[in-house]
Design a protein around this motif. Structure first.
Motif, PDB file in Angstrom:
ATOM      1  N   LYS A 141      -6.087 -28.973  17.404  1.00  0.00           N
ATOM      2  CA  LYS A 141      -6.273 -30.345  17.226  1.00  0.00           C
ATOM      3  C   LYS A 141      -7.404 -30.600  16.605  1.00  0.00           C
ATOM      4  CE  LYS A 141      -5.876 -34.609  19.867  1.00  0.00           C
ATOM      5  NZ  LYS A 141      -5.498 -34.919  21.182  1.00  0.00           N
ATOM      6  N   GLY A 142      -8.578 -30.073  16.919  1.00  0.00           N
ATOM      7  CA  GLY A 142     -10.015 -30.483  16.412  1.00  0.00           C
ATOM      8  C   GLY A 142      -9.882 -29.860  15.037  1.00  0.00           C
ATOM      9  N   LEU A 143      -9.336 -28.815  14.760  1.00  0.00           N
ATOM     10  CA  LEU A 143      -9.488 -28.515  13.334  1.00  0.00           C
ATOM     11  C   LEU A 143      -8.833 -29.413  12.312  1.00  0.00           C
ATOM     12  CD1 LEU A 143      -8.760 -24.619  13.495  1.00  0.00           C
ATOM     13  CD2 LEU A 143     -10.642 -25.578  12.203  1.00  0.00           C
ATOM     14  N   LEU A 144      -7.441 -30.019  12.700  1.00  0.00           N
ATOM     15  CA  LEU A 144      -6.863 -30.885  11.874  1.00  0.00           C
ATOM     16  C   LEU A 144      -7.510 -32.163  11.822  1.00  0.00           C
ATOM     17  CD1 LEU A 144      -4.369 -31.738  10.588  1.00  0.00           C
ATOM     18  CD2 LEU A 144      -3.284 -32.531  12.613  1.00  0.00           C
ATOM     19  N   TYR A 145      -8.320 -32.391  12.889  1.00  0.00           N
ATOM     20  CA  TYR A 145      -9.190 -33.794  13.187  1.00  0.00           C
ATOM     21  C   TYR A 145     -10.251 -33.703  12.101  1.00  0.00           C
ATOM     22  CZ  TYR A 145     -12.050 -37.779  14.766  1.00  0.00           C
ATOM     23  OH  TYR A 145     -12.814 -38.844  14.660  1.00  0.00           O
ATOM     24  N   ALA A 146     -10.899 -32.507  12.119  1.00  0.00           N
ATOM     25  CA  ALA A 146     -12.245 -32.366  11.352  1.00  0.00           C
ATOM     26  C   ALA A 146     -11.856 -32.182   9.802  1.00  0.00           C
ATOM     27  CB  ALA A 146     -12.784 -30.870  11.926  1.00  0.00           C
ATOM     28  N   HIS A 147     -10.675 -31.675   9.532  1.00  0.00           N
ATOM     29  CA  HIS A 147     -10.143 -31.495   8.173  1.00  0.00           C
ATOM     30  C   HIS A 147      -9.835 -32.721   7.392  1.00  0.00           C
ATOM     31  CE1 HIS A 147      -8.936 -28.751   4.850  1.00  0.00           C
ATOM     32  NE2 HIS A 147      -8.017 -29.469   4.783  1.00  0.00           N
ATOM     33  N   MET A 148      -9.011 -33.538   8.295  1.00  0.00           N
ATOM     34  CA  MET A 148      -8.776 -34.905   7.425  1.00  0.00           C
ATOM     35  C   MET A 148      -8.545 -36.239   8.580  1.00  0.00           C
ATOM     36  SD  MET A 148      -5.345 -33.627   5.871  1.00  0.00           S
ATOM     37  CE  MET A 148      -3.804 -33.387   6.729  1.00  0.00           C
ATOM     38  N   GLY A 149      -8.244 -35.781   9.903  1.00  0.00           N
ATOM     39  CA  GLY A 149      -7.969 -36.750  10.871  1.00  0.00           C
ATOM     40  C   GLY A 149      -9.060 -37.964  10.921  1.00  0.00           C
ATOM     41  N   TRP A 150     -10.233 -37.548  10.686  1.00  0.00           N
ATOM     42  CA  TRP A 150     -11.581 -38.470  11.010  1.00  0.00           C
ATOM     43  C   TRP A 150     -11.332 -39.394   9.973  1.00  0.00           C
ATOM     44  CZ3 TRP A 150     -15.413 -38.995   7.335  1.00  0.00           C
ATOM     45  CH2 TRP A 150     -15.236 -38.067   6.145  1.00  0.00           C
ATOM     46  N   LEU A 151     -10.764 -39.232   8.658  1.00  0.00           N
ATOM     47  CA  LEU A 151     -10.944 -40.327   7.609  1.00  0.00           C
ATOM     48  C   LEU A 151     -10.055 -41.491   8.259  1.00  0.00           C
ATOM     49  CD1 LEU A 151      -9.914 -37.910   4.707  1.00  0.00           C
ATOM     50  CD2 LEU A 151     -11.908 -39.236   4.891  1.00  0.00           C
ATOM     51  N   PHE A 152      -9.208 -41.552   9.044  1.00  0.00           N
ATOM     52  CA  PHE A 152      -8.420 -42.726   9.658  1.00  0.00           C
ATOM     53  C   PHE A 152      -9.154 -43.340  10.746  1.00  0.00           C
ATOM     54  CE2 PHE A 152      -5.724 -39.687   7.686  1.00  0.00           C
ATOM     55  CZ  PHE A 152      -4.586 -40.379   6.899  1.00  0.00           C
ATOM     56  N   GLU A 153     -10.504 -43.018  11.140  1.00  0.00           N
ATOM     57  CA  GLU A 153     -11.210 -43.853  12.300  1.00  0.00           C
ATOM     58  C   GLU A 153     -11.476 -45.231  11.838  1.00  0.00           C
ATOM     59  OE1 GLU A 153     -11.735 -43.161  15.193  1.00  0.00           O
ATOM     60  OE2 GLU A 153     -11.418 -40.959  15.509  1.00  0.00           O
ATOM     61  N   SER A 154     -11.151 -46.138  12.504  1.00  0.00           N
ATOM     62  CA  SER A 154     -11.373 -47.401  12.187  1.00  0.00           C
ATOM     63  C   SER A 154     -13.006 -47.944  11.733  1.00  0.00           C
ATOM     64  CB  SER A 154     -10.776 -48.365  13.095  1.00  0.00           C
ATOM     65  OG  SER A 154     -11.563 -48.145  14.307  1.00  0.00           O
ATOM     66  N   GLU A 155     -13.678 -47.176  12.520  1.00  0.00           N
ATOM     67  CA  GLU A 155     -15.210 -47.452  12.198  1.00  0.00           C
ATOM     68  C   GLU A 155     -15.885 -46.910  10.991  1.00  0.00           C
ATOM     69  OE1 GLU A 155     -17.329 -47.396  15.689  1.00  0.00           O
ATOM     70  OE2 GLU A 155     -16.426 -49.022  16.609  1.00  0.00           O
ATOM     71  N   ARG A 156     -16.611 -47.490  10.102  1.00  0.00           N
ATOM     72  CA  ARG A 156     -17.355 -46.955   9.098  1.00  0.00           C
ATOM     73  C   ARG A 156     -18.513 -46.589   9.621  1.00  0.00           C
ATOM     74  NH1 ARG A 156     -16.243 -48.701   4.083  1.00  0.00           N
ATOM     75  NH2 ARG A 156     -15.898 -50.925   4.826  1.00  0.00           N
ATOM     76  N   THR A 157     -19.220 -45.619   9.063  1.00  0.00           N
ATOM     77  CA  THR A 157     -20.603 -44.907   9.307  1.00  0.00           C
ATOM     78  C   THR A 157     -21.686 -46.095   8.865  1.00  0.00           C
ATOM     79  OG1 THR A 157     -19.995 -42.561   9.182  1.00  0.00           O
ATOM     80  CG2 THR A 157     -22.399 -43.251   9.082  1.00  0.00           C
ATOM     81  N   ASN A 158     -22.824 -46.555   9.853  1.00  0.00           N
ATOM     82  CA  ASN A 158     -23.603 -47.702   9.463  1.00  0.00           C
ATOM     83  C   ASN A 158     -24.408 -47.099   8.015  1.00  0.00           C
ATOM     84  OD1 ASN A 158     -26.077 -49.523   9.759  1.00  0.00           O
ATOM     85  ND2 ASN A 158     -24.521 -50.262  10.769  1.00  0.00           N
ATOM     86  N   ARG A 159     -24.274 -47.957   7.198  1.00  0.00           N
ATOM     87  CA  ARG A 159     -25.093 -47.609   6.128  1.00  0.00           C
ATOM     88  C   ARG A 159     -26.623 -47.706   6.074  1.00  0.00           C
ATOM     89  NH1 ARG A 159     -20.679 -51.189   2.695  1.00  0.00           N
ATOM     90  NH2 ARG A 159     -18.934 -49.717   2.527  1.00  0.00           N
TER      91      ARG A 159
END
Length: 312
Positions: A141-159
């Motif tokens: 599950k983590g590999l899939l998340y690290a590969h592309m699942g994280w792109l769907f997180e609602s919060e953007r990294t603070n610039r």
């Protein structure tokens, strides 16, 4: 008699408040992730009869190399880690080339990657494959998340928190605002060139398929593999505080980024493949830029520092 009660003090606003991603951005991520996967499955039967020619190969290769090196040399080694200094023209060229990858704008890419290094494989890492634990099911599950699942997180990294230097750079902010236009240019230029070279609609269609859809999909999955595969599989040659590893078979398509273990051991080093036989095309390009006088103060590997972190 009216009793005046003291109004509770307003809670101070956090210095760095996460900015949510818009619905349009999440939908775009879905299209960017899904369309290339479908295209890759269709690639072989599509090309078997008529759908691939020399113009498609050349256009796809050129755009892959330019946008790929824009990510590795530009977004990663220059803008994120400051592995070298560049003159203004080269800075803008590297920013444009990296933006053609359609991964993120210069500003968002750098902010996300700096956060990754700060919390690498720990809580707070935007895309660690160890997020759900070490077991087979959790790691899958983590590999899939690290590969592309994280792109769907609602919060953007603070610039402002992770890339304050770039927020103050007017050239980078212009590139950030131009990102949609650069992204559309990256998608439209291959079919335009394909149509002009072959002087046919078929040439434009096949160039769009190979030079836009497949090229972008392949580059994205190679880049994402550094986040996923290179934090689980491979060899460890240098001491690190996380799970970063070297994966040799990704070295060519990633332009040297898959020598990931050394990178996490010495993040500002301009060369990632420092051991014998480790091909690092990005470092070779930086060396060429240095000789041409376009970049300077390159942080090449330091033998003493490497020896101190070398394992067994």
């Amino acid at each position: 008699m009216t009793v005046l009660t003291e109004r509770p003090a307003r809670q101070p606003k956090p210095e760095f408040e996460p900015e949510p991603k818009t619905r349009a951005e999440l939908i775009t991520f879905g299209i960017v992730v899904g369309a290339p996967i479908v295209a890759l499955f269709a690639a072989v039967p599509f090309a078997w009869g008529w759908g691939l020619g020399w113009s498609d190969v050349i256009i796809s290769a050129v755009f892959y190399v330019v946008s790929g090196l824009g990510v590795t040399v530009g977004l990663h080694r220059y803008f994120t880690h400051g592995s070298f200094k560049a003159n203004r023209t080269m800075k803008i060229i590297l920013g444009i080339a990296g933006s053609l990858s359609l991964e993120m704008s210069v500003l968002d890419w750098v902010a996300t990657h700096r956060k990754h290094h700060k919390f690498s494989d720990k809580e707070g890492d935007p895309h660690s494959p160890w997020r759900f634990g070490p077991g087979f099911k959790s790691l899958s599950k983590g590999l899939l998340y690290a590969h592309m699942g994280w792109l769907f997180e609602s919060e953007r990294t603070n610039r402002e928190k992770y890339a304050p230097d770039l927020v103050k750079d007017p050239d980078v902010m212009k590139l950030h605002r131009w990102f949609p236009a650069l992204a559309f240019s990256s998608m439209l230029l291959p079919p335009i060139l394909g149509g002009l070279v072959t002087w046919s609609w078929q040439g434009a269609v096949t160039a769009f398929f190979w030079g836009t859809v497949v090229r972008i999909g392949l580059l994205h999955h190679v880049t994402w593999s550094i986040n996923s595969i290179c934090h689980v599989f491979g060899e460890e040659a240098f001491e690190v505080r996380d799970k970063s590893r070297n994966v040799w078979w990704l070295a060519i398509p990633s332009f040297g980024e898959s020598w990931h273990n050394l990178h996490h051991s010495d993040p500002t080093c301009a060369r990632h493949g420092v051991l014998k036989g480790q091909i690092d095309l990005s470092a070779g390009l930086i060396r060429w830029f240095e000789k041409a006088g376009w970049v300077h103060d390159v942080r090449w590997p330091n033998p003493e520092r490497l020896a101190a972190k070398r394992l067994g």
